[in-house]
Design an enzyme around this catalytic site. Sequence first.
Site, PDB file in Angstrom:
ATOM      1  N   ARG A 267     -55.411 -17.490 -26.271  1.00 56.24           N
ATOM      2  CA  ARG A 267     -55.476 -15.454 -27.700  1.00 56.24           C
ATOM      3  C   ARG A 267     -56.617 -14.456 -27.952  1.00 56.24           C
ATOM      4  NH1 ARG A 267     -51.531 -16.578 -31.793  1.00 56.24           N
ATOM      5  NH2 ARG A 267     -52.891 -15.492 -32.721  1.00 56.24           N
TER       6      ARG A 267
ATOM      7  N   LYS B 201     -68.220 -21.473 -26.660  1.00 57.62           N
ATOM      8  CA  LYS B 201     -66.916 -20.849 -25.989  1.00 57.62           C
ATOM      9  C   LYS B 201     -66.831 -19.856 -26.952  1.00 57.62           C
ATOM     10  CE  LYS B 201     -62.820 -23.019 -27.214  1.00 57.62           C
ATOM     11  NZ  LYS B 201     -62.343 -22.043 -27.741  1.00 57.62           N
ATOM     12  N   ASN B 202     -67.060 -20.274 -28.202  1.00 63.53           N
ATOM     13  CA  ASN B 202     -65.694 -18.931 -29.545  1.00 63.53           C
ATOM     14  C   ASN B 202     -67.340 -17.853 -30.363  1.00 63.53           C
ATOM     15  OD1 ASN B 202     -63.509 -20.991 -28.914  1.00 63.53           O
ATOM     16  ND2 ASN B 202     -64.146 -21.888 -31.063  1.00 63.53           N
TER      17      ASN B 202
ATOM     18  N   ASP C 128     -52.083 -10.113 -38.318  1.00 60.31           N
ATOM     19  CA  ASP C 128     -51.988  -8.676 -39.000  1.00 60.31           C
ATOM     20  C   ASP C 128     -53.420  -8.045 -40.082  1.00 60.31           C
ATOM     21  OD1 ASP C 128     -51.623 -11.713 -40.745  1.00 60.31           O
ATOM     22  OD2 ASP C 128     -51.898 -10.457 -42.469  1.00 60.31           O
ATOM     23  N   GLN C 129     -54.038  -9.138 -39.969  1.00 55.39           N
ATOM     24  CA  GLN C 129     -55.969  -8.775 -40.373  1.00 55.39           C
ATOM     25  C   GLN C 129     -56.336  -7.436 -39.637  1.00 55.39           C
ATOM     26  OE1 GLN C 129     -56.534  -9.617 -44.275  1.00 55.39           O
ATOM     27  NE2 GLN C 129     -53.681 -10.136 -43.738  1.00 55.39           N
TER      28      GLN C 129
ATOM     29  N   ASP D 103     -62.046 -27.245 -36.316  1.00 52.62           N
ATOM     30  CA  ASP D 103     -62.196 -27.298 -35.099  1.00 52.62           C
ATOM     31  C   ASP D 103     -62.564 -29.043 -35.212  1.00 52.62           C
ATOM     32  OD1 ASP D 103     -61.447 -24.795 -34.039  1.00 52.62           O
ATOM     33  OD2 ASP D 103     -62.821 -23.959 -33.922  1.00 52.62           O
TER      34      ASP D 103
ATOM     35  N   ARG E 109     -60.046 -26.278 -21.003  1.00 53.97           N
ATOM     36  CA  ARG E 109     -60.755 -25.567 -21.900  1.00 53.97           C
ATOM     37  C   ARG E 109     -61.680 -25.266 -22.620  1.00 53.97           C
ATOM     38  NH1 ARG E 109     -54.852 -22.924 -24.381  1.00 53.97           N
ATOM     39  NH2 ARG E 109     -57.309 -20.483 -24.668  1.00 53.97           N
TER      40      ARG E 109
ATOM     41  N   ARG F  59     -50.391 -17.969 -36.417  1.00 47.95           N
ATOM     42  CA  ARG F  59     -51.576 -17.607 -36.264  1.00 47.95           C
ATOM     43  C   ARG F  59     -51.627 -15.815 -35.824  1.00 47.95           C
ATOM     44  NH1 ARG F  59     -54.654 -21.029 -31.654  1.00 47.95           N
ATOM     45  NH2 ARG F  59     -56.655 -19.044 -32.940  1.00 47.95           N
ATOM     46  N   PRO F  60     -50.825 -15.066 -37.253  1.00 41.84           N
ATOM     47  CA  PRO F  60     -50.226 -14.291 -36.981  1.00 41.84           C
ATOM     48  C   PRO F  60     -51.733 -13.361 -36.904  1.00 41.84           C
ATOM     49  CG  PRO F  60     -50.602 -14.540 -38.991  1.00 41.84           C
ATOM     50  CD  PRO F  60     -51.089 -15.371 -38.375  1.00 41.84           C
TER      51      PRO F  60
ATOM     52  N   CYS G 249     -48.919 -20.194 -32.197  1.00 44.10           N
ATOM     53  CA  CYS G 249     -49.625 -21.397 -30.800  1.00 44.10           C
ATOM     54  C   CYS G 249     -49.508 -22.866 -30.851  1.00 44.10           C
ATOM     55  CB  CYS G 249     -50.688 -20.849 -30.716  1.00 44.10           C
ATOM     56  SG  CYS G 249     -52.506 -21.682 -31.079  1.00 44.10           S
TER      57      CYS G 249
HETATM   58  N1  EPU Z   1     -54.744 -15.632 -40.191  1.00 46.21           N
HETATM   59  C1  EPU Z   1     -53.872 -14.535 -40.411  1.00 46.21           C
HETATM   60  N2  EPU Z   1     -53.865 -13.411 -40.291  1.00 46.21           N
HETATM   61  C2  EPU Z   1     -54.882 -12.588 -39.184  1.00 46.21           C
HETATM   62  C3  EPU Z   1     -55.646 -13.470 -38.556  1.00 46.21           C
HETATM   63  C4  EPU Z   1     -55.958 -15.103 -38.853  1.00 46.21           C
HETATM   64  O1  EPU Z   1     -52.884 -15.078 -41.243  1.00 46.21           O
HETATM   65  O2  EPU Z   1     -54.517 -11.977 -39.174  1.00 46.21           O
HETATM   66  C5  EPU Z   1     -54.812 -16.929 -40.523  1.00 46.21           C
HETATM   67  C6  EPU Z   1     -54.738 -17.771 -38.832  1.00 46.21           C
HETATM   68  O3  EPU Z   1     -53.087 -17.543 -38.485  1.00 46.21           O
HETATM   69  C7  EPU Z   1     -55.568 -19.439 -39.647  1.00 46.21           C
HETATM   70  C8  EPU Z   1     -56.664 -19.025 -40.746  1.00 46.21           C
HETATM   71  O4  EPU Z   1     -55.992 -17.316 -40.516  1.00 46.21           O
HETATM   72  O5  EPU Z   1     -54.348 -19.709 -40.591  1.00 46.21           O
HETATM   73  C9  EPU Z   1     -57.199 -18.462 -39.611  1.00 46.21           C
HETATM   74  O6  EPU Z   1     -57.672 -17.832 -38.627  1.00 46.21           O
HETATM   75  P1  EPU Z   1     -58.935 -17.075 -38.103  1.00 46.21           P
HETATM   76  O7  EPU Z   1     -58.554 -15.830 -37.667  1.00 46.21           O
HETATM   77  O8  EPU Z   1     -60.377 -17.666 -38.073  1.00 46.21           O
HETATM   78  O9  EPU Z   1     -58.866 -17.926 -36.428  1.00 46.21           O
HETATM   79  P2  EPU Z   1     -59.226 -16.925 -34.621  1.00 46.21           P
HETATM   80  O10 EPU Z   1     -60.234 -16.301 -34.517  1.00 46.21           O
HETATM   81  O11 EPU Z   1     -57.817 -17.489 -34.228  1.00 46.21           O
HETATM   82  C10 EPU Z   1     -61.158 -18.963 -34.203  1.00 46.21           C
HETATM   83  C11 EPU Z   1     -61.854 -20.015 -33.306  1.00 46.21           C
HETATM   84  C12 EPU Z   1     -60.369 -21.140 -33.362  1.00 46.21           C
HETATM   85  C13 EPU Z   1     -60.955 -21.729 -34.656  1.00 46.21           C
HETATM   86  C14 EPU Z   1     -60.859 -20.486 -35.550  1.00 46.21           C
HETATM   87  C15 EPU Z   1     -61.037 -21.056 -37.629  1.00 46.21           C
HETATM   88  C16 EPU Z   1     -62.161 -18.305 -31.837  1.00 46.21           C
HETATM   89  C17 EPU Z   1     -61.613 -17.980 -30.291  1.00 46.21           C
HETATM   90  N3  EPU Z   1     -61.472 -19.140 -32.061  1.00 46.21           N
HETATM   91  O12 EPU Z   1     -59.858 -18.875 -34.296  1.00 46.21           O
HETATM   92  O13 EPU Z   1     -61.196 -22.381 -32.165  1.00 46.21           O
HETATM   93  O14 EPU Z   1     -59.658 -22.602 -35.340  1.00 46.21           O
HETATM   94  O15 EPU Z   1     -61.437 -19.522 -35.550  1.00 46.21           O
HETATM   95  O16 EPU Z   1     -62.219 -21.969 -37.070  1.00 46.21           O
HETATM   96  O17 EPU Z   1     -62.829 -18.337 -32.164  1.00 46.21           O
HETATM   97  C18 EPU Z   1     -60.244 -23.937 -30.916  1.00 46.21           C
HETATM   98  O18 EPU Z   1     -61.646 -23.732 -30.443  1.00 46.21           O
HETATM   99  O19 EPU Z   1     -60.038 -24.932 -30.584  1.00 46.21           O
HETATM  100  C19 EPU Z   1     -60.302 -22.730 -31.558  1.00 46.21           C
HETATM  101  C20 EPU Z   1     -58.664 -22.745 -32.314  1.00 46.21           C
END
Ligand code: EPU
Length: 419
Positions: free
Chosen positions: A92, A22-23, A124-125, A304, A396, A121-122, A116
Amino acid sequence: MDSFVIRGGRSLHGTVEISGAKNAALPIFCVSLLAEGVHFFRNVPRLNDIDTIVELVRYLGAEVEGEAPVLRVATDRLHRFDAPYEHVKKMRASVLALGPLLARFGEARVSLPGGCAIGARPIDQHLKGFEALGAQVTIEHGYVVAKAQRLRGAEIVFDLPTVGGTENIMMAAALADGRTTLLNCAREPEVEELARVLNKMGANVVGAGTDTIHIEGVREMRPVDHAIIPDRIEAGTYMVAAAITGGDVLLHNCRLDHMESVAAKLVQAGASVTAEGQGVRVRAKAPFRACDATTMPYPGFPTDMQAQFMVLMCLAKGESVITETVFENRFMHVPELARMGADIEIRGRAAVVRGVPKLSAATVMCSDLRASAALAIAGLVAEGETRLLRVYHIDRGYEDIVAKLAGLGADVERVRGDA
Ligand code: EPU
């Protein structure tokens, strides 16, 4: 709303086919926006989240034909550059459209996702990265509006390894002028997979899978035909299910090299995990040893898989400490597991799990995707009949989970509607 009814006590045996990731699939649909033409995606899982991303690219003007596992995406008539709130609130990952739209059309308007169930889950990066590439980024009425005549390469250091952030910036930088260097990148296999797809499309990305990625921008990209990697989290979920039920299961079409940390924990707990042909075989017998686990960015133990592994620890001998460092609110399964007889105490970011001899069936509520998978696993071993409510969360991210578990011998059925 559908629910699952699971009668616990059967051990799982046989072979289960692992679906596409999925991801990995979600960003790959967004990457199609970068090049005009006809793309083919193979090994696409049949999931509600895939339907949502397909809806989004259709809204943007893409034509999507076929059915999972093979979808044809034609992107020569894109005519919109926005992802509305209705899409982003459903999923998201829709924010991953931002980078490609901005890079290809010089403009994107994407709803801010908001918090969520598992954390704030901001993004900002992501936004910091687009600004570094020369985009003007503003927030207007709940939307991110990003504009740039043409993006230009830059050096960007992420404050923390973010999977989505790394992916979004990588896609934008692929069409920027000049060289981009990304530091402190996420190293997940899904990031590496996205780089592989970008390179097949004519991009020049080096280093994905490490913490430093170099991207030499190109003027134009071409469509791609690509088969998506297997889902390491779906596989990990079946590994725990096989182990906890004292089963013997071959996971077909999956990659042990993407799951080393999960395999290592299962072995530490007492299971046997071996590579076999195109897959992985898991065998186990209780009693399980208690062991601690701390979630980390890849190659650490995946957030996950935290909920699913915790269920195994609920039945292990002794006390284990499971620490969640990636998301701040990812213990929603704990109160539900407690209702099934688990002994878990939350202390800040850690859950202290004291093994109990058995779990007992209950009606439990799914709160998010992985929490739901954990409750399903608990149902497989609990005494009696467990009813899982709100299984749309599971739909999902787990293709045909009822059929796959039933195929391994579990006593599980989906009950439609409010029946
Ligand atoms: N974060 C920030 N700022 C940002 C982006 C992220 O502070 O701009 C923080 C997040 O709040 C979190 C951490 O960084 O605390 C890691 O977040 P990341 O951006 O890596 O997560 P994501 O890209 O939103 C993906 C997967 C998630 C998985 C995470 C971590 C997808 C579509 N989703 O989310 O998958 O948990 O990486 O490995 O790829 C799931 O499949 O159930 C799921 C939630």
